[in-house]
Design an enzyme around this catalytic site. Structure first.
Site, PDB file in Angstrom:
ATOM      1  N   HIS A   1       0.867  -1.175   0.000  1.00 33.56           N
ATOM      2  CA  HIS A   1       0.000   0.000   0.000  1.00 33.56           C
ATOM      3  C   HIS A   1       0.907   1.229   0.000  1.00 33.56           C
ATOM      4  O   HIS A   1       2.009   1.185   0.547  1.00 33.56           O
ATOM      5  CB  HIS A   1      -0.841  -0.043   1.281  1.00 33.56           C
ATOM      6  CG  HIS A   1      -1.907   0.995   1.384  1.00 33.56           C
ATOM      7  ND1 HIS A   1      -1.645   2.287   1.758  1.00 33.56           N
ATOM      8  CD2 HIS A   1      -3.245   0.921   1.173  1.00 33.56           C
ATOM      9  CE1 HIS A   1      -2.785   2.962   1.784  1.00 33.56           C
ATOM     10  NE2 HIS A   1      -3.767   2.166   1.432  1.00 33.56           N
TER      11      HIS A   1
ATOM     12  N   ASP B   1       3.075  -4.502   8.238  1.00 33.70           N
ATOM     13  CA  ASP B   1       1.913  -3.632   8.045  1.00 33.70           C
ATOM     14  C   ASP B   1       0.682  -4.517   8.189  1.00 33.70           C
ATOM     15  O   ASP B   1       0.325  -5.258   7.282  1.00 33.70           O
ATOM     16  CB  ASP B   1       1.994  -2.986   6.656  1.00 33.70           C
ATOM     17  CG  ASP B   1       0.689  -2.299   6.258  1.00 33.70           C
ATOM     18  OD1 ASP B   1      -0.293  -2.389   7.017  1.00 33.70           O
ATOM     19  OD2 ASP B   1       0.668  -1.678   5.180  1.00 33.70           O
TER      20      ASP B   1
ATOM     21  N   GLN C   1      -4.447  -4.943   7.077  1.00 35.12           N
ATOM     22  CA  GLN C   1      -5.428  -5.934   6.608  1.00 35.12           C
ATOM     23  C   GLN C   1      -5.273  -7.266   7.340  1.00 35.12           C
ATOM     24  O   GLN C   1      -5.873  -8.258   6.941  1.00 35.12           O
ATOM     25  CB  GLN C   1      -5.268  -6.180   5.096  1.00 35.12           C
ATOM     26  CG  GLN C   1      -5.406  -4.947   4.239  1.00 35.12           C
ATOM     27  CD  GLN C   1      -6.833  -4.410   4.196  1.00 35.12           C
ATOM     28  OE1 GLN C   1      -7.782  -5.093   4.578  1.00 35.12           O
ATOM     29  NE2 GLN C   1      -6.979  -3.183   3.742  1.00 35.12           N
TER      30      GLN C   1
ATOM     31  N   LYS D   1     -10.337  -0.710  10.413  1.00 32.87           N
ATOM     32  CA  LYS D   1     -10.485  -1.911   9.583  1.00 32.87           C
ATOM     33  C   LYS D   1     -10.766  -3.127  10.459  1.00 32.87           C
ATOM     34  O   LYS D   1     -10.729  -4.270  10.013  1.00 32.87           O
ATOM     35  CB  LYS D   1      -9.213  -2.137   8.758  1.00 32.87           C
ATOM     36  CG  LYS D   1      -8.963  -1.030   7.726  1.00 32.87           C
ATOM     37  CD  LYS D   1      -7.678  -1.274   6.971  1.00 32.87           C
ATOM     38  CE  LYS D   1      -7.158  -0.053   6.254  1.00 32.87           C
ATOM     39  NZ  LYS D   1      -7.902   0.276   5.040  1.00 32.87           N
TER      40      LYS D   1
ATOM     41  N   CYS E   1      -4.790   2.371  -3.821  1.00 30.96           N
ATOM     42  CA  CYS E   1      -3.597   2.917  -3.174  1.00 30.96           C
ATOM     43  C   CYS E   1      -2.429   1.950  -3.241  1.00 30.96           C
ATOM     44  O   CYS E   1      -1.591   1.917  -2.334  1.00 30.96           O
ATOM     45  CB  CYS E   1      -3.847   3.286  -1.716  1.00 30.96           C
ATOM     46  SG  CYS E   1      -4.986   4.630  -1.537  1.00 30.96           S
TER      47      CYS E   1
HETATM   48  C1  LIG Z   1      -2.222  -2.797   3.566  1.00 30.50           C
HETATM   49  C2  LIG Z   1      -2.563  -1.421   4.049  1.00 30.50           C
HETATM   50  N1  LIG Z   1      -1.610  -0.687   4.628  1.00 30.50           N
HETATM   51  C3  LIG Z   1      -1.875   0.547   5.107  1.00 30.50           C
HETATM   52  C4  LIG Z   1      -3.114   1.109   5.004  1.00 30.50           C
HETATM   53  C5  LIG Z   1      -3.342   2.489   5.534  1.00 30.50           C
HETATM   54  O1  LIG Z   1      -4.222   2.462   6.611  1.00 30.50           O
HETATM   55  P1  LIG Z   1      -4.774   3.816   7.238  1.00 30.50           P
HETATM   56  O2  LIG Z   1      -5.310   4.615   6.085  1.00 30.50           O
HETATM   57  O3  LIG Z   1      -5.826   3.369   8.175  1.00 30.50           O
HETATM   58  O4  LIG Z   1      -3.642   4.496   7.912  1.00 30.50           O
HETATM   59  C6  LIG Z   1      -4.135   0.391   4.397  1.00 30.50           C
HETATM   60  C7  LIG Z   1      -5.471   0.994   4.228  1.00 30.50           C
HETATM   61  O5  LIG Z   1      -6.121   0.861   3.209  1.00 30.50           O
HETATM   62  C8  LIG Z   1      -3.844  -0.913   3.913  1.00 30.50           C
HETATM   63  O6  LIG Z   1      -4.802  -1.641   3.338  1.00 30.50           O
END
Ligand SMILES: Cc1ncc(COP(=O)(O)O)c(C=O)c1O
Lengths: 146, 407
Positions: free
Chosen positions: B124, B201, B204, B227, B365
């Site tokens: 991401h 990270d 998910q 999430k 993203c």
């Molecule tokens: C794999 C992953 N990393 C990071 C993020 C970023 O999360 P946040 O926008 O809650 O900081 C997301 C959110 O879509 C994600 O799916």
């Protein structure tokens, strides 16, 4: 050939849309519109002519002939292409001045208002803005040449 | 643990009953954010109706109970992810904020010119851009683990990237774009052979898997509450004490300090040294309620149910001629990315939306990974505990309708 005014074309489109009962008809109409878009010449289908702010890619090009603007465009999404063609239909053969002063209220009236919101990523807003920018550029250039 | 009862679960989420465009809502955008159960909503309302007060400051009654509730959440999550100490969990705004914390606070101390940071091609933007930026600033090098045509990390290539200049590995637990579950245990163990710390990270990950940070032996694990059935604007960074102690704060202000004078300020101890300013207390308390909710059902039960939904949806969509599933890893979480023939995902998404189904379209993203598949994006359906096979049937009908309209 007598050119319709921006307002006349807007009225025409509003009238066409008034026959549609539901959203499906509208989208089908846009899909059809997409197919008949004045196609952008491949030499102008370049990074520089991409409109930013769309989830799909939209290329836009404009020329000025006898004081009137002609837009051509393309998009990789069909509905976006249809929306672009609606705008082109209203604007082509108009003068930069008329485009700059128009408010294009038909977009609201045909129920595409939802697409005008800047958060919608189909870029209707971005397209409108870019078209007005072209008009402004042509206007400035013409005035400087005088 | 209660018995898994989908009818009861659906009752727990008030938004599920709403309609969009005069059709019952089908919410399949859970990888973007999940809906919130009534208990989470109630916890926030109760907090503001009865307990609202700033924390860690006042000796007065409300401040004390707010502080207790806040710190209880930290302890409950410590227990849940099996961290050694409660002060190894830092409250953040979410995953992005947690990763930025590490990029700044770890990066400042440990990453220097000529060093390397490893991420994967699946990441991401939140787990890509902070590292890109750090590497630019420090004249370090960002190395990318490539991915195969199924959307799986190529482990051997990862091993080849590790060397004595590697200062950190940062990879997703689960890819939000493709659903791939990465072999994080294997990655962590291999990196540790080179004495390289690993950040996972977990944006998910947390809602679908039981996380045991000691068993994983990860050095950092980042996640977002929203999430995980919790409110937006709160998340956590787990970090091993030894690393957190060696890292320097990068946000400064109240609460993170010990002694302050105009000449010199000394910093507070963990976890407060990384928690400058007034936190999102109501969201933290909501997140505690979300944790209770998930524990009640059991994350294993949630995962098993979602996995059933995923295989059902994969099977049903695959039956439609022209549908292409993007991301076919052997191990996948409940994310289903697909394309319908040559139809642009944006066109498909517009129609699916009008049929009352919330899916995500675009690059999610994670632009680089979709670029590498040479596609403009995908339509993504992602499932959560309250989704059903009937809802998947509606998606299938919607996809057929899209085909009819555009082909
Ligand atoms: C794999 C992953 N990393 C990071 C993020 C970023 O999360 P946040 O926008 O809650 O900081 C997301 C959110 O879509 C994600 O799916």
């Amino acid at each position: 050939m007598e050119v319709k005014s921006i307002q006349e074309t807007e009225e025409e489109i509003i009238n066409e849309f008034s026959y549609f009962d539901d959203w499906m008809d509208k989208y089908n109409f846009l899909i059809e519109m997409g197919k008949s878009i004045p196609s952008i010449d491949t030499q102008y289908k370049v990074e520089n002519n991409l409109i930013k702010g769309c989830q799909s890619r939209v290329w836009l090009h404009a020329t000025l002939e006898d004081g009137r603007i002609n837009f051509t465009a393309d998009s990789d999404a069909v509905i976006t292409k249809g929306i672009a063609n609606l705008l082109i239909r209203v604007m082509n053969q108009q003068t930069p001045d008329d485009i700059l002063s128009a408010e294009f209220t038909f977009v609201d009236k045909i129920g595409l208002k939802e697409h005008l919101s800047p958060t919608r990523s189909n870029g209707l807003m971005a397209m409108l803005k870019q078209m007005k920018l072209y008009a402004l550029a042509f206007k400035t250039k013409t005035e400087q040449a005088k | 643990m209660q018995e898994f009862n989908i009818h009861k679960i659906r009752e727990d989420f008030p938004i599920i009953k709403r309609e969009v465009y005069n059709k019952p809502l089908v919410y399949f955008d859970n990888a973007a954010t999940t809906q919130k159960p009534q208990t989470v909503i109630d916890a926030i309302v109760r907090y503001y109706s009865e307990d609202n007060s700033n924390i860690h400051r006042g000796v007065h009654y409300l401040s004390q109970i707010s502080t207790l509730a806040f710190e209880d959440t930290r302890k409950n999550f410590q227990e849940y992810i099996n961290a050694k100490h409660h002060y190894e969990l830092i409250f953040t705004k979410g995953t992005t904020d947690a990763i930025n914390l590490v990029a700044n606070s770890y990066g400042k101390v440990f990453v220097n010119e000529g060093d390397e940071v490893i991420i994967s091609a699946l990441e991401h933007h939140s787990n890509l851009v902070p590292w890109q930026n750090l590497c630019e600033q420090k004249k370090a090098r960002l190395r990318i683990i490539p991915v195969n045509e199924n959307g799986e990390i190529i482990f051997d290539e990862f091993v080849n990237l590790l060397n004595e200049r590697t200062k950190l590995v940062s990879v997703a637990h689960v890819s939000n774009a493709l659903g791939t579950v990465n072999p994080i245990k294997k990655i962590i163990d291999k990196a540790h052979e080179f004495n390289v710390p690993v950040l996972i990270d977990g944006a998910q990950g947390l809602a679908h898997y039981k996380i045991d940070v000691q068993e994983l032996d990860c050095d950092f694990y980042a996640f977002s509450g929203h999430k995980f059935y919790a409110p937006m604007g709160v998340g956590m960074l787990y970090g091993k004490e030894e690393w957190l102690n060696k890292m320097v704060p990068y946000q400064f202000g109240g609460e993170m300090v010990d002694q302050v004078s105009f000449e010199k300020t000394s910093y507070n101890e963990l976890p407060f040294k990384f928690e400058a300013g007034t936190p999102n207390v109501d969201a933290v308390i909501g997140m505690n309620a979300a944790l209770e909710y998930v524990k009640d059902i059991g994350v294993e039960n949630i995962a098993a149910y979602e996995s059933e939904l995923l295989s059902y949806a994969t099977g049903e969509l695959s039956k439609i001629e022209g549908v292409r599933i993007i991301g076919t890893a052997r191990e996948k979480a409940s994310v289903l990315s697909f394309l319908i023939g040559d139809i642009h995902p944006y066109d498909a998404g517009m129609i699916i939306d009008r049929l009352g189904i919330a899916v995500r379209t675009g690059h999610h993203c994670a632009q680089p990974i979709l670029d590498s598949f040479n596609i403009p994006g995908t339509v993504r359906a992602s499932f959560a505990v309250y989704n059903t096979k009937e809802e998947i049937n509606r998606l299938v009908q919607a996809v057929i309708q899209v085909k009819n309209m555009f082909e």
